[in-house]
Enzyme design. Structure first.
Site, PDB file in Angstrom:
ATOM      1  CE  LYS A 260      -3.846  -2.294   0.165  1.00 14.74           C
ATOM      2  NZ  LYS A 260      -3.324  -3.525  -0.420  1.00 14.74           N
ATOM      3  CG  ASP A 261      -0.743   4.539  -2.130  1.00 16.48           C
ATOM      4  OD1 ASP A 261      -1.600   3.638  -2.181  1.00 16.48           O
ATOM      5  OD2 ASP A 261      -0.417   5.240  -3.102  1.00 16.48           O
TER       6      ASP A 261
END
Length: 696
Positions: A327-328
């Site tokens: 994920k970011d």
């Protein structure tokens, strides 16, 4: 997102629609970018379900390959394939209507079961060819050929994985001089060079029995070589087995007196037991298989950094964690995760100590097995876009109209499914894809140098990198590197231990988990995919043309590999508009994919050749990396896309009254809230770029 790479990267990307778009800024703070993973069952991972989702992860696809093969081989014609110790030919195979090739197959050590299996799936001609090939390989080995260069033999195409599993196991058990492997759905055999090397240290008979034992993988079984009076020779055998199969088995020399009173020493091989998480005490077999699932919430932190920190707190390896996707960083994200060797009770005890690192855990529960990459339905995004305004030169004063137009366009026409810039990192002096290219070319020293290339800032991490980059002093750099940079510290520790040598560089990469090593190669392959997608759109536009690859839906009851589902569009199909653009895929480079047969396929070959990868096998043996490749859709659509427009001050004051009507006066400080879902591996920043028609 700044830096030389982002500028050139974003400018080269194409758009689907021609709407005007608008300008705005994203990721003003992590709270502006909230990502919640969607489980394979369709619910958000933040939802606390009493029924554990991981219960559904016990499907054969999640088991190790050798376990699947063993399960697939049970009860074929009412018989179970015996282990190495049982392969004594205790019953006679059926020999009706069988020619010489089949007779020879049936006469091997594990006669009946193996013969029956091969006879089930291989034609007589293929069995003949297999026997002749095995004899040729054995003759080449016996003639002391330094390196057997016999070509591969194809056993045919097997779309059913159960049939492939049967052939894999049966061929290896019957012919230890051969190894089997698969390209797409084609099953091939080639000489077993490890067998050749071992047969020179022991004997052909012992080498054959050892590889039969190794392939059978019967739990708690052992294999003992003939007594050996030469300590130097025993050492050579120990070293060979440790070098080739050290992660699977362990060896030990045992001494015992024979009936003649003479002391004899033999080497015994056994499969390794799973170690405890601390390495200080042995767990029971039941304890070693403990899995705990939880939802990881992190803020302004990379997934791999969060795993590194959790592993240090729990005293387990980073490789003991599994997850469905990365994920970011500059965001608040929620994702499923499973850790091995840790109980739910122990996981819950560390909750209070994680908040200071931007980590929280929830929905802690028992699980039955790991999860794997891609095991999710997608991600839900809640985004805030600030400083909303029209593009410079846009005569329109109706910002609401621009937003409505953009949202409608992306809903109807989708966006080009590029990999986002975060896939490649935000550094200005080093990019992940550059490291990946050097690893593919097996330039280990250069890969380490690139990995430790510092950025133009003086934070502690870059000070440590700069010191190592300039001095080559791994021990000194390790002392400077902050504790939370677990990946960098593991590599420096390995370089300090093994030295700045070829072995040291390889060991440094092997010191970090497989998922981290292969991340860099995937970054390079993603860069190639992005460039190929831009070339495809620039060359052919948004129409399906001859030579394109499309992903076809198969009958759910029919087992088929991904490659079996990829079809090359014909001229007739192009003329009749058989396929839609959202079915077109492009390959990620690898050893088990096919390329488009039009100009895009030629582009791939030229791009790889330009990078020096024209002979690349997409396997990095020293680092145990295997890159089969995959296919990715060119066009994607967001789901459940909605938007709201607020006053900046209203949001800060928690007064979130919508501004959605064109006749209302435009806000002075407009702020856009977007909510939508994307399939796994799709990037919200890329979807936003299509919507807003701007680079961030």
């Amino acid at each position: 997102m700044e830096g030389r790479f982002q500028d050139t990267f974003l400018d080269s990307l194409c758009y689907v629609s021609e709407h005007v778009g608008f300008y705005g800024a994203i990721k003003h703070s992590p709270a502006d970018f909230v990502v919640t993973e969607i489980h394979v069952t369709g619910h958000l991972v933040t939802v606390d379900h009493t029924q554990e989702p991981e219960d559904k992860l016990t499907d054969n696809d999640n088991e190790p390959q050798y376990k699947k093969q063993k399960a697939d081989l049970e009860d074929v014609e009412g018989k179970t394939i015996p282990g190495q110790a049982e392969c004594k030919g205790e019953y006679e195979p059926v020999r009706e209507n069988v020619d010489d090739a089949s007779e020879a197959l049936a006469a091997s050590d594990c006669e009946a079961g193996l013969y029956n299996l091969l006879n089930l799936v291989l034609s007589i001609d293929v069995q003949k060819a297999l026997l002749n090939f095995a004899n040729s390989v054995k003759s080449a080995f016996e003639s002391q050929v330094e390196r057997c260069e016999l070509c591969e033999l194809s056993l045919g195409f097997f779309s059913n994985k159960d049939d492939r599993a049967i052939v894999h196991s049966a061929v290896r058990q019957t012919f230890p001089v051969l190894v089997t492997f698969t390209k797409n759905s084609e099953l091939l055999v080639k000489p077993n060079l490890d067998y050749q090397e071992l047969s020179r240290l022991t004997s052909e008979e012992e080498a054959g029995k050892f590889f039969t034992f190794l392939d059978a993988k019967v739990q708690n079984s052992t294999f003992t070589f003939q007594p050996d009076v030469s300590k130097e020779h025993r050492t050579s055998v120990h070293h060979f087995i440790s070098r080739k199969f050290g992660k699977l088995v362990e060896t030990k020399s045992f001494s015992e007196k024979g009936i003649d009173g003479v002391q004899r020493v033999s080497i015994t091989v056994r499969f390794r037991e799973k170690k405890s998480s601390s390495g200080k005490r042995q767990r029971t077999e039941e304890q070693s298989e403990i899995f705990t699932a939880f939802t990881l919430e992190k803020e302004n932190l990379e997934t791999l950094e969060a795993i590194s920190y959790l592993s240090s707190v729990l005293g387990v390896l980073p490789s003991d964690f599994s997850y469905a996707g990365i994920k970011d960083k500059k965001a608040i994200t929620y994702q499923s995760m499973v850790v091995k060797k840790v109980t739910p009770e122990r996981m819950q005890k560390i909750e209070s100590s994680l908040g200071k690192r931007g980590i929280k855990i929830q929905n802690v529960r028992p699980a039955k097995c790991h999860i794997h990459l891609g095991q999710l339905s997608g991600n839900h995004f809640t985004l805030i876009v600030r400083n909303i305004r029209n593009h410079s030169g846009d005569p329109s004063e109706n910002l609401h109209h621009r937003i409505e137009e953009a949202v409608h366009s992306v809903k109807e026409r989708g966006f080009l499914n590029y990999y986002g810039p975060q896939r490649f990192g935000k550094g200005q002096n080093m990019q992940s894809q550059e490291v990946g290219l050097t690893l593919l070319k097996e330039e280990m020293a250069l890969a380490v140098k690139l990995f430790f290339t510092p950025e133009d800032c003086d934070d502690p991490v870059n000070k440590a990198k700069r010191y190592f980059f300039e001095s080559g002093d791994a021990k000194g750099a390790l002392a400077l590197m902050p504790e939370f940079k677990v990946r960098e510290r593991m590599m420096l520790r390995a370089l300090n231990r093994y030295g700045m040598s070829d072995e040291g560089y390889v060991r440094s990469w092997l010191s970090i988990p497989h998922s981290m090593r292969i991340f860099y190669i995937h970054a390079y392959c993603s860069k190639i995919w992005n460039e190929a997608a831009s070339y495809r759109i620039a060359t052919y536009g948004l129409r399906v043309v001859e030579g394109d690859l499309v992903l076809c839906c198969k009958d759910e009851n029919t087992k088929s590999s991904l490659c079996d589902r990829v079809h090359t569009v014909t001229a007739t199909e192009e003329a009749e508009n058989v396929y839609l653009m959202n079915q077109v895929v492009l390959p990620m480079p690898g050893h088990s994919i096919k390329y488009p047969s039009n100009q895009v396929g030629h582009w791939y070959k030229e791009a790889l050749a330009k990078a020096g990868l024209q002979l690349c096998k997409f396997r990095v043996g020293p680092l145990q990396l295997n890159i089969p490749g995959c296919y990715r859709h060119i066009l994607k659509y967001p789901r459940n896309l909605s938007y709201e427009l607020f006053e900046e001050d209203d949001v800060q004051n928690q007064d979130k009254e919508k501004w959605t009507k064109p006749e209302i006066v435009q806000p002075a400080n407009p702020l856009l809230k977007l909510s939508f879902e994307l399939d796994s591996s799709c990037y919200a920043t890329v979807c936003l770029r299509e919507m807003m028609k701007c680079n961030f």
